[in-house]
Design an enzyme around this catalytic site. Structure first.
Site, mmCIF file in Angstrom:
data_model
loop_
_atom_site.group_PDB
_atom_site.id
_atom_site.type_symbol
_atom_site.label_atom_id
_atom_site.label_comp_id
_atom_site.label_asym_id
_atom_site.label_seq_id
_atom_site.Cartn_x
_atom_site.Cartn_y
_atom_site.Cartn_z
ATOM 1 N N THR A 41 0.708 -0.964 -0.521
ATOM 2 C CA THR A 41 -0.367 -0.054 -0.014
ATOM 3 C C THR A 41 0.713 0.760 0.627
ATOM 4 O OG1 THR A 41 -1.406 -1.160 1.525
ATOM 5 C CG2 THR A 41 -1.744 1.453 1.145
ATOM 6 N N VAL A 42 2.085 0.994 1.557
ATOM 7 C CA VAL A 42 2.181 2.514 1.528
ATOM 8 C C VAL A 42 3.647 2.861 -0.222
ATOM 9 C CG1 VAL A 42 3.634 4.481 2.577
ATOM 10 C CG2 VAL A 42 1.889 2.568 3.573
ATOM 11 N N GLU B 157 8.879 9.941 9.725
ATOM 12 C CA GLU B 157 7.211 10.959 9.900
ATOM 13 C C GLU B 157 6.656 9.843 9.720
ATOM 14 O OE1 GLU B 157 7.446 14.726 10.474
ATOM 15 O OE2 GLU B 157 5.662 13.875 10.756
ATOM 16 N N ILE C 129 0.257 13.149 8.234
ATOM 17 C CA ILE C 129 0.475 14.862 9.475
ATOM 18 C C ILE C 129 2.012 14.463 9.667
ATOM 19 C CG2 ILE C 129 0.057 16.441 11.442
ATOM 20 C CD1 ILE C 129 -2.719 14.322 11.594
ATOM 21 N N ASP D 280 -0.957 -0.285 18.094
ATOM 22 C CA ASP D 280 -0.506 0.562 17.064
ATOM 23 C C ASP D 280 -0.671 2.336 17.325
ATOM 24 O OD1 ASP D 280 0.188 1.380 14.045
ATOM 25 O OD2 ASP D 280 -1.251 2.883 14.421
ATOM 26 N N LYS E 3 2.753 4.853 18.551
ATOM 27 C CA LYS E 3 2.753 6.053 17.919
ATOM 28 C C LYS E 3 3.119 6.625 18.755
ATOM 29 C CE LYS E 3 0.429 4.897 13.821
ATOM 30 N NZ LYS E 3 -1.097 4.679 13.005
ATOM 31 N N GLY F 65 -3.031 5.146 5.090
ATOM 32 C CA GLY F 65 -3.563 5.355 3.252
ATOM 33 C C GLY F 65 -2.430 5.462 2.627
HETATM 34 P P1 NDP Z 1 1.531 -3.936 2.752
HETATM 35 O O1 NDP Z 1 1.365 -5.047 3.564
HETATM 36 O O2 NDP Z 1 0.483 -3.736 2.076
HETATM 37 O O3 NDP Z 1 3.139 -3.854 2.162
HETATM 38 C C1 NDP Z 1 4.497 -4.538 2.769
HETATM 39 C C2 NDP Z 1 5.113 -4.626 1.469
HETATM 40 O O4 NDP Z 1 5.850 -5.935 1.553
HETATM 41 C C3 NDP Z 1 4.077 -6.174 0.880
HETATM 42 O O5 NDP Z 1 3.924 -6.000 -0.815
HETATM 43 C C4 NDP Z 1 4.993 -7.183 0.955
HETATM 44 O O6 NDP Z 1 4.928 -8.428 -0.043
HETATM 45 C C5 NDP Z 1 6.004 -7.037 1.394
HETATM 46 N N1 NDP Z 1 6.944 -7.851 1.713
HETATM 47 C C6 NDP Z 1 6.797 -8.671 2.779
HETATM 48 N N2 NDP Z 1 7.848 -9.472 3.432
HETATM 49 C C7 NDP Z 1 8.598 -9.284 2.589
HETATM 50 C C8 NDP Z 1 10.184 -9.270 2.730
HETATM 51 N N3 NDP Z 1 10.506 -10.524 3.384
HETATM 52 N N4 NDP Z 1 10.868 -8.811 1.811
HETATM 53 C C9 NDP Z 1 10.148 -7.532 0.423
HETATM 54 N N5 NDP Z 1 9.041 -7.497 0.883
HETATM 55 C C10 NDP Z 1 8.615 -8.329 1.553
HETATM 56 O O7 NDP Z 1 2.206 -2.492 4.227
HETATM 57 P P2 NDP Z 1 1.278 -0.971 4.030
HETATM 58 O O8 NDP Z 1 2.078 -0.853 2.621
HETATM 59 O O9 NDP Z 1 0.265 -0.871 4.655
HETATM 60 O O10 NDP Z 1 2.302 -0.912 5.403
HETATM 61 C C11 NDP Z 1 4.089 -1.416 5.327
HETATM 62 C C12 NDP Z 1 4.474 -0.333 6.609
HETATM 63 O O11 NDP Z 1 4.072 1.388 6.480
HETATM 64 C C13 NDP Z 1 3.992 -0.505 7.932
HETATM 65 O O12 NDP Z 1 5.227 -0.438 8.611
HETATM 66 C C14 NDP Z 1 3.251 -0.420 8.497
HETATM 67 O O13 NDP Z 1 2.698 -0.177 10.025
HETATM 68 C C15 NDP Z 1 3.502 1.603 7.890
HETATM 69 N N6 NDP Z 1 2.362 1.839 7.198
HETATM 70 C C16 NDP Z 1 0.919 1.679 6.815
HETATM 71 C C17 NDP Z 1 0.185 2.762 6.650
HETATM 72 C C18 NDP Z 1 -0.792 2.988 6.194
HETATM 73 O O14 NDP Z 1 -2.078 2.892 5.642
HETATM 74 N N7 NDP Z 1 -0.943 1.166 5.510
HETATM 75 C C19 NDP Z 1 0.265 3.774 7.283
HETATM 76 C C20 NDP Z 1 1.467 4.218 8.155
HETATM 77 C C21 NDP Z 1 2.877 3.683 8.456
HETATM 78 P P3 NDP Z 1 3.567 -9.560 0.679
HETATM 79 O O15 NDP Z 1 2.349 -8.438 -0.335
HETATM 80 O O16 NDP Z 1 4.189 -10.885 -1.362
HETATM 81 O O17 NDP Z 1 3.366 -10.058 1.620
HETATM 82 N N1 HSE Z 2 -2.963 1.305 10.509
HETATM 83 C C1 HSE Z 2 -2.486 2.356 10.935
HETATM 84 C C2 HSE Z 2 -3.999 3.100 11.046
HETATM 85 C C3 HSE Z 2 -1.948 3.279 9.499
HETATM 86 O O1 HSE Z 2 -5.081 3.099 11.677
HETATM 87 O O2 HSE Z 2 -4.045 4.008 11.236
HETATM 88 C C4 HSE Z 2 -0.874 4.255 10.186
HETATM 89 O O3 HSE Z 2 -0.432 4.544 11.036
#
Ligand code: NDP
Ligand code: HSE
Length: 440
Positions: free
Chosen positions: A13-14, A129, A136, A201, A205, A306
């Site tokens: 996602t991110v 950040e 934010i 979570d 934070k 998001g």
């Molecule tokens: P996702 O699960 O959407 O993305 C994580 C990605 O990493 C997936 O594509 C996953 O692949 C891949 N992955 C998993 N294991 C490995 C590995 N060993 N090597 C390489 N790639 C790997 O997570 P998000 O994008 O939602 O979150 C990412 C980070 O950002 C987390 O720390 C989360 O807490 C943080 N975050 C998320 C927010 C949000 O709104 N989603 C907001 C703020 C922070 P696969 O899908 O195949 O497992």
């Molecule tokens: N899972 C977290 C939330 C993502 O819902 O706020 C953002 O850190």
């Protein structure tokens, strides 16, 4: 000047949001950073999906080690999440002299002290950040914008998923499971949504903010954590009748107990007066209220989760590093706001020592003297009552609800009083206790 080269770990996602925003706003970002910022390598277990997102514009690999060991990469963005492989790769990147950007609050709240120490030793930056309140810029505000202040307290809605669930349940009458499924579908929830709904979570934070606000190490293990899974619809309704909204708040505050300074660090459902701005933050929006001694209260509001809101914060860190990479490490903004040799060891207070106000709901037999018994127990514990609701028993029933709001008192006084109230023969079942913050 040549573009700075970036390796991305995890394009979910991110990661995908970051890739897209960097591509879309490339020219503007370059004008701000002073040089181009180019993602040259992406590692993701799902290489097919990664190739689709990147469209063949950079190298895609499955093994993150290839990114952190790549000699040409200057900055590694970690967007995998969790504290397994993510920790390993972040430490390897630091060891290899690369700057790191991460959105991983779980990793920083639990292993931040070791990670910042390793970065300090290597003279590299770990920027985060996006780890708190999504888009934010709260880390920037706390670490730089408010640097003149002695921070007194912070209270925030810092989990988008739970705020979304509470809003959907209240406004649309959705049940908990449906609202959670929607939050997952919208990309707000953690890989394991227990982290969201159980308050973990938000506690990650709050832990990071407490370190930056007060110059203490990150200490997630000392945080008090309660989520929204035990919250009942009836309490949301009664709170509204009393002029309050219930939000999952992360709170960290300076306190003095028996003449000794301590820090409160807690996450729990909290009643907030409905007239406060923060009580009206709905959906996946986040808001953080920071009270500094000079500035007073300041409020930061925006999308807390998001793809693109979080990408906004990730890219802000990329630009910061691009601007600062050549600066002498001694003259950069310290990771945790205070110089590493100026951190203090003020203790995190046990929950029994915190002071706040309380909402108490009890089910009682509608018999003479019930109220007198309850108020006597509270008075003996020096707990005074601010407001009370007594509901009419439903037709054909003899049991009813009594709801009380108390003035501020220590948690241990309330806990002791609850034990005595629950032992009364006229009180049925367990008493519900929620905390109230006036945030004035
Ligand atoms: P996702 O699960 O959407 O993305 C994580 C990605 O990493 C997936 O594509 C996953 O692949 C891949 N992955 C998993 N294991 C490995 C590995 N060993 N090597 C390489 N790639 C790997 O997570 P998000 O994008 O939602 O979150 C990412 C980070 O950002 C987390 O720390 C989360 O807490 C943080 N975050 C998320 C927010 C949000 O709104 N989603 C907001 C703020 C922070 P696969 O899908 O195949 O497992
Ligand atoms: N899972 C977290 C939330 C993502 O819902 O706020 C953002 O850190």
């Amino acid at each position: 000047m040549k573009p700075i080269k970036v390796g991305l770990l995890g394009i979910g996602t991110v990661g995908a949001g970051t890739f897209e925003v960097l591509r879309r706003n490339q020219a503007e970002i370059k004008r701000r950073a002073g040089r181009g910022i180019e993602i040259v390598m992406v590692a993701d277990l799902n290489t097919a999906r990664a190739l689709q997102v990147t469209g063949g514009s950079c190298e895609v690999v499955a093994d993150g080690n290839l990114v952190v060991n790549h000699p040409d990469i200057d900055i590694v963005i970690e967007l995998i999440g969790g504290y397994g492989i993510a920790k390993d790769l972040v430490l390897k990147a630091i060891h290899n002299g690369k700057h790191v950007v991460t959105a991983n609050k779980a990793l920083l709240a639990t292993h931040g002290n070791a990670i910042f120490q390793a970065a300090q030793d290597k003279g590299v930056i770990v920027a985060f950040e996006a780890a708190v309140a999504g888009g934010i810029p709260i880390i920037k505000a706390l670490r730089e914008g408010l640097t003149a202040n002695r921070i007194e307290w912070i209270a925030g809605i810092i989990n988008g998923t739970t705020n979304f669930i509470l809003s959907e349940m209240r406004d649309k009458g959705l049940d908990f499971a449906t609202a959670l499924a929607q939050a997952q579908q919208l990309g707000y929830a953690e890989a394991d949504p227990t982290f969201d709904i159980e308050g973990i979570d938000a506690a990650h934070k709050a832990t990071i903010m407490s370190a930056i606000a007060f110059g203490i190490p990150v200490q997630f293990d000392k945080a008090h954590v309660e989520g929204i899974t035990k919250l009942q619809a009836v309490d949301i309704r009664y709170a509204e009748e009393l002029g309050y909204r219930i939000k999952l708040l992360g709170i960290t505050r300076r306190a003095v107990v028996n003449g000794v300074e301590g820090i409160e660090l807690r996450v729990h459902p909290t009643l907030i007066p409905a007239k406060r701005l923060i009580a009206n933050v709905e959906g996946a929006m986040n808001a953080v209220l920071v009270h500094g001694d000079a500035v007073g209260a300041t409020l930061y509001y925006g999308k807390g989760a998001g793809a693109e809101p979080t990408a906004s914060a990730v890219i802000a860190d990329l630009v910061d590093i691009t601007r600062l990479a050549t600066a002498d490490p001694e003259h950069r903004v310290p990771h945790l706001a205070f110089q590493p040799n100026a951190m203090t060891e003020i203790a995190i207070l046990p929950m029994s020592e915190i002071t706040t106000s309380y909402y108490l709901r009890m089910r009682v037999s509608d018999r003479p003297g019930v109220l007198a018994d309850v108020t006597r127990i509270l008075a003996d514990a020096t707990i005074s009552i601010v407001a009370m609701l007594q509901k009419e028993p439903a037709p054909g029933e003899r049991d009813t609800d009594i709801i009380m709001l108390t003035h501020q008192t220590q948690e241990k006084n309330v806990e002791a009083a609850i034990v005595k109230i629950e032992a009364l023969s006229t009180v049925i079942g367990a008493l519900t206790r929620l905390r109230v913050e006036e945030l004035s």
